[in-house]
Design an enzyme around this catalytic site. Structure first.
Site, PDB file in Angstrom:
ATOM      1  N   LYS A 112       0.814  -1.218   0.000  1.00 13.09           N
ATOM      2  CA  LYS A 112       0.000   0.000   0.000  1.00 13.09           C
ATOM      3  C   LYS A 112       0.844   1.263   0.000  1.00 13.09           C
ATOM      4  CE  LYS A 112      -4.127  -2.046   1.899  1.00 13.09           C
ATOM      5  NZ  LYS A 112      -5.066  -2.152   2.999  1.00 13.09           N
ATOM      6  N   LYS A 197      -5.618 -10.843  -4.681  1.00 13.17           N
ATOM      7  CA  LYS A 197      -6.774 -10.996  -3.795  1.00 13.17           C
ATOM      8  C   LYS A 197      -7.952 -10.133  -4.256  1.00 13.17           C
ATOM      9  CE  LYS A 197      -6.986  -8.467  -0.030  1.00 13.17           C
ATOM     10  NZ  LYS A 197      -6.793  -7.844   1.291  1.00 13.17           N
ATOM     11  N   LYS A 200     -11.474  -4.671  -1.678  1.00 16.77           N
ATOM     12  CA  LYS A 200     -12.669  -3.832  -1.786  1.00 16.77           C
ATOM     13  C   LYS A 200     -12.555  -2.853  -2.944  1.00 16.77           C
ATOM     14  CE  LYS A 200     -13.646  -3.897   3.163  1.00 16.77           C
ATOM     15  NZ  LYS A 200     -12.291  -3.963   3.730  1.00 16.77           N
TER      16      LYS A 200
HETATM   17  P1  TYM Z   1     -10.610  -6.210   5.720  1.00 18.71           P
HETATM   18  O1  TYM Z   1     -11.614  -5.167   5.986  1.00 18.71           O
HETATM   19  O2  TYM Z   1      -9.682  -6.030   4.582  1.00 18.71           O
HETATM   20  O3  TYM Z   1     -11.333  -7.603   5.543  1.00 18.71           O
HETATM   21  C1  TYM Z   1     -12.288  -8.094   6.484  1.00 18.71           C
HETATM   22  C2  TYM Z   1     -12.151  -9.606   6.569  1.00 18.71           C
HETATM   23  O4  TYM Z   1     -12.358 -10.181   5.274  1.00 18.71           O
HETATM   24  C3  TYM Z   1     -11.245 -11.012   4.943  1.00 18.71           C
HETATM   25  N1  TYM Z   1     -11.002 -10.907   3.495  1.00 18.71           N
HETATM   26  C4  TYM Z   1     -10.903 -11.949   2.672  1.00 18.71           C
HETATM   27  N2  TYM Z   1     -10.983 -13.275   2.877  1.00 18.71           N
HETATM   28  C5  TYM Z   1     -10.843 -14.079   1.808  1.00 18.71           C
HETATM   29  N3  TYM Z   1     -10.636 -13.618   0.543  1.00 18.71           N
HETATM   30  C6  TYM Z   1     -10.546 -12.300   0.289  1.00 18.71           C
HETATM   31  N4  TYM Z   1     -10.360 -11.843  -0.948  1.00 18.71           N
HETATM   32  C7  TYM Z   1     -10.679 -11.396   1.383  1.00 18.71           C
HETATM   33  N5  TYM Z   1     -10.647 -10.037   1.489  1.00 18.71           N
HETATM   34  C8  TYM Z   1     -10.833  -9.759   2.794  1.00 18.71           C
HETATM   35  C9  TYM Z   1     -10.078 -10.453   5.718  1.00 18.71           C
HETATM   36  O5  TYM Z   1      -9.066 -11.418   5.902  1.00 18.71           O
HETATM   37  C10 TYM Z   1     -10.753 -10.050   7.012  1.00 18.71           C
HETATM   38  O6  TYM Z   1     -10.866 -11.170   7.872  1.00 18.71           O
HETATM   39  N6  TYM Z   1      -7.000  -5.489   9.096  1.00 18.71           N
HETATM   40  C11 TYM Z   1      -8.315  -6.044   8.866  1.00 18.71           C
HETATM   41  C12 TYM Z   1      -9.371  -5.428   9.774  1.00 18.71           C
HETATM   42  C13 TYM Z   1      -9.062  -5.510  11.224  1.00 18.71           C
HETATM   43  C14 TYM Z   1      -9.147  -6.652  12.042  1.00 18.71           C
HETATM   44  C15 TYM Z   1      -8.788  -6.204  13.344  1.00 18.71           C
HETATM   45  C16 TYM Z   1      -9.449  -7.987  11.789  1.00 18.71           C
HETATM   46  C17 TYM Z   1      -8.688  -4.463  12.009  1.00 18.71           C
HETATM   47  N7  TYM Z   1      -8.511  -4.878  13.288  1.00 18.71           N
HETATM   48  C18 TYM Z   1      -8.737  -7.096  14.412  1.00 18.71           C
HETATM   49  C19 TYM Z   1      -9.403  -8.875  12.886  1.00 18.71           C
HETATM   50  C20 TYM Z   1      -9.053  -8.429  14.159  1.00 18.71           C
HETATM   51  C21 TYM Z   1      -8.715  -5.775   7.449  1.00 18.71           C
HETATM   52  O7  TYM Z   1      -8.175  -4.946   6.785  1.00 18.71           O
HETATM   53  O8  TYM Z   1      -9.789  -6.500   7.050  1.00 18.71           O
END
Ligand code: TYM
Length: 333
Positions: A112, A197, A200
């Protein structure tokens, strides 16, 4: 009882990757077998260029979609991260535990920060410290398990390292958590670029299925997915990433745990895509319908979030206070 924490970042509309990699298990498994907290982690949405009104809108939409997906406020705690001050409070102590070197090694930071530089946006300092805030999210609740997609593994590993280091230096305060992943679809790939991947946001939204996409849009995106040059339907993530991704989607959407066997049942890409498109449309239909009903009553969602934040505060406060004392800060009278 086991404690579970996980979160989703309101940087864009939620995707099929978010749903299959994380949210679906929160709904079907986690909220039933543990004391579970789920958060719309809005502070994390400020680490890259952002539009304030959009972050607000996406935060409410994400919370609404989590409820529409089946999170039940009677069974779990759903809240917005910025409503609970303890996350930011603990994050600072963990910044005093982490090193610059270990944060610069984070894959998501590397990727990023390059993108931000290319866009001449300047790399926000919070992009570097983001995994520390994520560690605070998790550690503030004495979390045992963190159900996430595969892309978050490195961040959870860092969280474990910080918990162990803090405990060794200052006495036992934190539970050392572990990441858990779904059996199938822990990493859903972009339909137009199956080597990356499904995120969003991507320059090309054609490869991303959003939870709120209309059925026709979902069908079109899946039918136009990039597949591989071969003809045989084989499950091989290295050699045929596009087909393997399609098979994973079909397996996940139909509850099949053996994608390789599923692949063997098809002799054409077209038939595989068609079945996958229908299965995904059916999977998302109830989510979209419930979202429409809930979105008509934002007062309800806001009340759930208010009560969730109150409960979360009550859990996090004593833990963070303990960490403040352990690290050497004088207690407030
Ligand atoms: P984020 O918002 O990118 O994604 C939320 C959850 O969705 C999963 N995910 C995926 N799983 C499979 N295939 C994909 N293409 C895919 N894209 C997203 C992510 O693995 C995630 O579980 N850093 C985290 C948010 C966060 C968080 C936390 C998570 C902040 N604090 C504490 C757990 C515990 C994030 O950016 O998720």
């Amino acid at each position: 009882m086991k404690r579970i924490f996980s979160g989703v970042k309101p940087t864009g509309h939620l995707t099929l990757g978010n749903y299959l990699g994380a949210v679906r298990r929160w709904v079907e498994v986690d909220q039933h077998q543990a004391d579970a907290l789920f958060s719309v982690v809005d502070l994390h949405a400020l680490t890259v260029e952002h539009n304030p009104a959009r972050v607000r809108r996406l935060s409410l939409q994400a919370a609404t979609l989590l409820l529409a997906s089946g999170l039940d406020p009677e069974r779990c705690t759903l809240f917005v991260q910025s409503h609970v001050d303890e996350h930011a409070r603990l994050s600072y102590l963990l910044e005093c535990t982490a090193t610059d070197g270990e944060l610069r090694r984070m894959i998501q930071y590397k990727e990023k920060s390059v993108r931000a530089r290319e866009a001449e946006e300047g790399v926000r300092l919070s992009l570097l410290t983001y995994p520390v805030l994520m560690a605070a999210d998790i550690l503030a609740y004495g979390t045992d398990e963190v159900p996430v997609g595969e892309d978050q593994t490195q961040h959870v590993e860092l969280t474990r390292d910080l918990a162990v280091r803090f405990n060794q230096r200052y006495g036992h305060v934190f539970t050392v958590p572990k990441a858990t992943h779904p059996e199938v679809a822990a990493r859903v790939m972009d339909l137009q670029d199956p080597t990356s991947k499904m995120g969003k946001s991507h320059e090309n939204g054609a490869g991303i299925v959003y939870l709120l996409d209309e059925a026709e849009t979902v069908r079109r995106k899946i039918m136009r997915a990039v597949t591989d040059s071969g003809r045989e339907v084989v499950y091989d993530r290295e050699e045929s990433p596009g087909i393997a991704n399609m098979v994973d989607l079909l397996a996940a959407a139909t509850g099949c745990r053996a994608p390789a066997e599923l692949a063997g049942a098809y002799d054409s890409y077209g038939a595989l895509k068609k079945d996958t498109a229908e299965a995904v449309v059916e999977l998302l239909r109830p989510v979209r319908e419930r979202h429409a009903a809930l979105a008509a009553d934002p007062g309800y969602v806001e009340r759930v979030l208010r009560e969730g934040a109150e409960r979360a505060r009550g859990m996090a406060r004593p833990m963070v206070d303990r960490a403040y004392r352990a690290i050497g800060l004088l207690p407030a009278a």
